[in-house]
Design a protein around this motif. Structure first.
Motif, PDB file in Angstrom:
ATOM      1  N   ALA A 296       0.842  -1.197   0.000  1.00 32.82           N
ATOM      2  CA  ALA A 296       0.000   0.000   0.000  1.00 32.82           C
ATOM      3  C   ALA A 296       0.874   1.242   0.000  1.00 32.82           C
ATOM      4  O   ALA A 296       2.062   1.199   0.320  1.00 32.82           O
ATOM      5  CB  ALA A 296      -0.922  -0.004   1.224  1.00 32.82           C
ATOM      6  N   GLU A 466      -6.674   1.057  -3.487  1.00 29.68           N
ATOM      7  CA  GLU A 466      -7.853   1.164  -2.639  1.00 29.68           C
ATOM      8  C   GLU A 466      -7.605   0.427  -1.328  1.00 29.68           C
ATOM      9  O   GLU A 466      -7.430  -0.797  -1.311  1.00 29.68           O
ATOM     10  CB  GLU A 466      -9.073   0.583  -3.362  1.00 29.68           C
ATOM     11  N   LEU A 467      -7.596   1.163  -0.223  1.00 25.74           N
ATOM     12  CA  LEU A 467      -7.293   0.564   1.075  1.00 25.74           C
ATOM     13  C   LEU A 467      -8.299  -0.507   1.498  1.00 25.74           C
ATOM     14  O   LEU A 467      -7.896  -1.495   2.134  1.00 25.74           O
ATOM     15  CB  LEU A 467      -7.177   1.648   2.148  1.00 25.74           C
ATOM     16  N   PRO A 468      -9.608  -0.376   1.202  1.00 26.22           N
ATOM     17  CA  PRO A 468     -10.511  -1.476   1.543  1.00 26.22           C
ATOM     18  C   PRO A 468     -10.102  -2.799   0.895  1.00 26.22           C
ATOM     19  O   PRO A 468     -10.249  -3.863   1.507  1.00 26.22           O
ATOM     20  CB  PRO A 468     -11.872  -0.998   1.017  1.00 26.22           C
ATOM     21  N   LEU A 471      -7.035  -4.237   2.846  1.00 29.32           N
ATOM     22  CA  LEU A 471      -7.440  -4.843   4.111  1.00 29.32           C
ATOM     23  C   LEU A 471      -8.329  -6.064   3.896  1.00 29.32           C
ATOM     24  O   LEU A 471      -8.327  -6.988   4.714  1.00 29.32           O
ATOM     25  CB  LEU A 471      -8.176  -3.812   4.970  1.00 29.32           C
ATOM     26  N   ASN A 491      -2.104  -8.308   9.021  1.00 30.13           N
ATOM     27  CA  ASN A 491      -3.467  -7.836   8.792  1.00 30.13           C
ATOM     28  C   ASN A 491      -4.427  -8.546   9.748  1.00 30.13           C
ATOM     29  O   ASN A 491      -5.096  -9.515   9.400  1.00 30.13           O
ATOM     30  CB  ASN A 491      -3.886  -8.075   7.341  1.00 30.13           C
ATOM     31  N   THR A 496      -6.007  -0.865  10.516  1.00 30.54           N
ATOM     32  CA  THR A 496      -7.073  -0.037   9.958  1.00 30.54           C
ATOM     33  C   THR A 496      -6.544   0.798   8.799  1.00 30.54           C
ATOM     34  O   THR A 496      -5.326   0.935   8.607  1.00 30.54           O
ATOM     35  CB  THR A 496      -7.635   0.928  11.022  1.00 30.54           C
ATOM     36  N   GLN A 497      -7.462   1.379   8.033  1.00 31.36           N
ATOM     37  CA  GLN A 497      -7.076   2.289   6.956  1.00 31.36           C
ATOM     38  C   GLN A 497      -6.290   3.468   7.510  1.00 31.36           C
ATOM     39  O   GLN A 497      -5.334   3.942   6.882  1.00 31.36           O
ATOM     40  CB  GLN A 497      -8.312   2.791   6.215  1.00 31.36           C
ATOM     41  N   GLU A 498      -6.682   3.939   8.696  1.00 27.53           N
ATOM     42  CA  GLU A 498      -6.013   5.087   9.299  1.00 27.53           C
ATOM     43  C   GLU A 498      -4.557   4.765   9.620  1.00 27.53           C
ATOM     44  O   GLU A 498      -3.664   5.602   9.393  1.00 27.53           O
ATOM     45  CB  GLU A 498      -6.756   5.512  10.577  1.00 27.53           C
ATOM     46  N   LEU A 501      -2.615   4.682   6.278  1.00 23.16           N
ATOM     47  CA  LEU A 501      -2.440   6.012   5.711  1.00 23.16           C
ATOM     48  C   LEU A 501      -1.456   6.830   6.540  1.00 23.16           C
ATOM     49  O   LEU A 501      -0.617   7.558   5.981  1.00 23.16           O
ATOM     50  CB  LEU A 501      -3.795   6.723   5.632  1.00 23.16           C
TER      51      LEU A 501
END
Length: 512
Positions: A296, A466-468, A471, A491, A496-498, A501
């Motif tokens: 990512a 795309e982070l979703p 994950l 994972n 989380t996405q946060e 990022l």
């Protein structure tokens, strides 16, 4: 008098006896944006080619009513003169020409002596861009000076310079960043308020929800239904598109993870144009048997450069060490990587993944052509047996294995590229943005395939923006930022996405 600017009634279109469109309807009012949804191969692009006369009147059945009158256009020039303008997924700009020259290409204003009136052209172009809140773009600079998002806006300005009453946008944000997408969506909203109608084709259903007033769904060349967007949630649209409930878009399946298969040590890639800059800076990681390793990071972080260097496809200077099952490899080309059991599906399938004029089947067997060759001749029976199995395995929609792959939808082209890279039976499969420009149904099939492959013992490295998706699919996630490795996360429920990022935007010295 009809309430609709455009009505397409019972549209049919066949190729070599195979129906691509079978009684499709579409209605659009002035100032309305209609989201046109369907899986790859459903017929969306074919339908728009009928409307814009890429396929002229007489080559299809049904009726098109434009402003209440039957439209029988024989060319794109005729539909554009009527006010119907299509913006294709691949931009039709000439990079070396200026912005103004691109906007008025083929329609340049002339002086009394017949020469191009560059002053007037630049003034008209700048006024047009200013009216569209794009005045920051310098019309006298080459288009190549601007990034993909701004080029997409220039393409829209070019369409509107033709006095477009209906703008057809085919996957307009497939290669745009989030900020560029936000600008484009704002522009579409502005156009709607001015009375311009839009047909918006996209697999990104959150964009459809934001921008469309109504949705028309087609499946396998047939009309499924239309409804106001306010009456539909995204799962409702998906159900109409694929014909089944897909409550779980990421079908995670348990699978065993074994010992380390691949080690990448100190991978460094220098910028092609500026060798003093490092696109990838001393990145090291490991990959285990049966593991799905997600990579990512933000656009431009160096993810594609990293995996391209591992595959021997990075065009600039690069260094580092690779070990496959403990054995040091020296990979100088993709051919050598494939020979060692490392295969890659590239980010840009049209540029690096397919031979457009070659048949679907022959594209699939390109990676293993030597397997069917004896004494300089190809055993076509064995080759076509392999092709048939590959097409069935990934459910590639094609009228014939001999059909040029350029005629397939983007999602089916992507399936063919994946099939090509599976034929050598790799130990390590690299997937760089494998679901870009692919509908939700095809995405689901690709995810299911990935889990089936790792259950068989294959190891997968995947790059997703795309982070979703990252994950939803990964066992472990590497985070790359400005060419550096900024995170290596299991994972689990804590990721989380946060967190991803934050790692992507935080330099190592700050994180420390």
């Amino acid at each position: 008098m009809s309430d609709y600017l455009l009505e397409m009634q019972g549209i049919t279109k066949s190729f070599s006896g195979v129906k691509a469109l079978d009684g499709i309807d579409l209605r659009v009012r002035s100032g309305e944006c209609v989201g046109l949804c369907g899986e790859n191969g459903a017929g969306k692009s074919t339908m728009m080619k009928v409307l814009s006369a890429v396929y002229p009147y007489g080559t299809w059945g049904g009726t098109i009513l434009w402003e209440g009158q039957e439209l029988r256009a024989g060319s794109i020039r005729e539909t554009e003169a009527a006010g119907i303008v299509i913006i294709h997924q691949e931009l039709m700009l000439v990079p070396q020409l200026t912005v103004a020259e691109n906007i008025f290409l083929g329609r340049e204003p002339r002086t009394k002596s017949g020469l191009i009136d560059f002053d007037r052209m630049n003034i008209d172009a700048q006024k047009l861009l200013s009216d569209l809140r794009m005045g920051h773009i310098n019309v006298m600079l080459p288009v190549s000076h601007y990034a993909g998002g701004e080029q997409q806006l220039i393409e829209i300005a070019k369409a509107l310079s033709k006095n477009a009453k209906l703008l057809i946008l085919d996957e307009p944000t497939s290669s745009l960043t989030k900020s560029e997408t936000a600008i484009l969506l704002r522009l579409v909203k502005d156009l709607k308020s001015r009375g311009t109608a839009c047909v918006y084709i996209s697999h990104k259903l959150e964009e459809i929800k934001e921008i469309a007033d109504s949705v028309t769904v087609i499946r396998d060349g047939r009309f499924v239904g239309e409804a106001p967007i306010a009456q539909l949630a995204i799962p409702d649209i998906i159900r109409m598109m694929v014909g089944r409930d897909m409550s779980n878009l990421f079908p995670r399946e348990p699978h065993p993870i074994g010992d380390v298969v691949l080690q990448a040590i100190g991978i460094t890639c220098l910028d092609i144009d500026n060798p003093t800059r490092k696109r990838v800076n001393n990145v090291s990681f490991s990959l285990r048997q049966g593991e799905i390793l997600g990579i990512a990071g933000l656009v431009g972080a160096g993810r594609t450069e990293l995996v391209s260097a591992i595959f021997g496809a990075y065009p600039g200077q690069h260094s580092g060490e690779l070990r496959l099952e403990g054995k040091t490899l020296r990979i100088r080309s993709p051919r050598e990587a494939v020979r060692h059991g490392i295969c890659m599906v590239p980010e840009d399938r049209k540029l690096h993944g397919i031979v457009p004029g070659l048949g679907v089947g022959h594209n699939i067997t390109l990676s293993v052509l030597d397997d069917f060759t004896q004494s300089g001749l190809i055993d076509e029976n064995r080759e076509f047996s392999t092709i048939g199995t590959a097409i069935d395995r990934l459910r590639i929609k094609t009228a014939s294995p001999l059909l040029a792959i350029a005629n397939l939808s983007g999602g089916n082209q992507q399936k063919a590229v994946i099939s090509k890279m599976l034929e050598p039976k790799p130990r390590v499969l690299i997937l760089d943005e494998p679901t870009r420009g692919v509908d939700v149904g095809a995405k689901y099939e690709i995810y299911k395939l990935m889990f089936a492959l790792v259950k068989e013992g294959m190891s997968i490295i995947m790059v997703f923006s795309e982070l979703p998706e990252v994950l939803g699919i990964s066992d472990r996630v590497l985070v790359i930022g400005e060419g550096e490795l900024r995170g290596d996360f299991i994972n689990d429920e804590t990721l989380t996405q946060e967190r991803i990022l934050t790692a992507a935007i935080t330099p190592l010295r700050q994180a420390a």
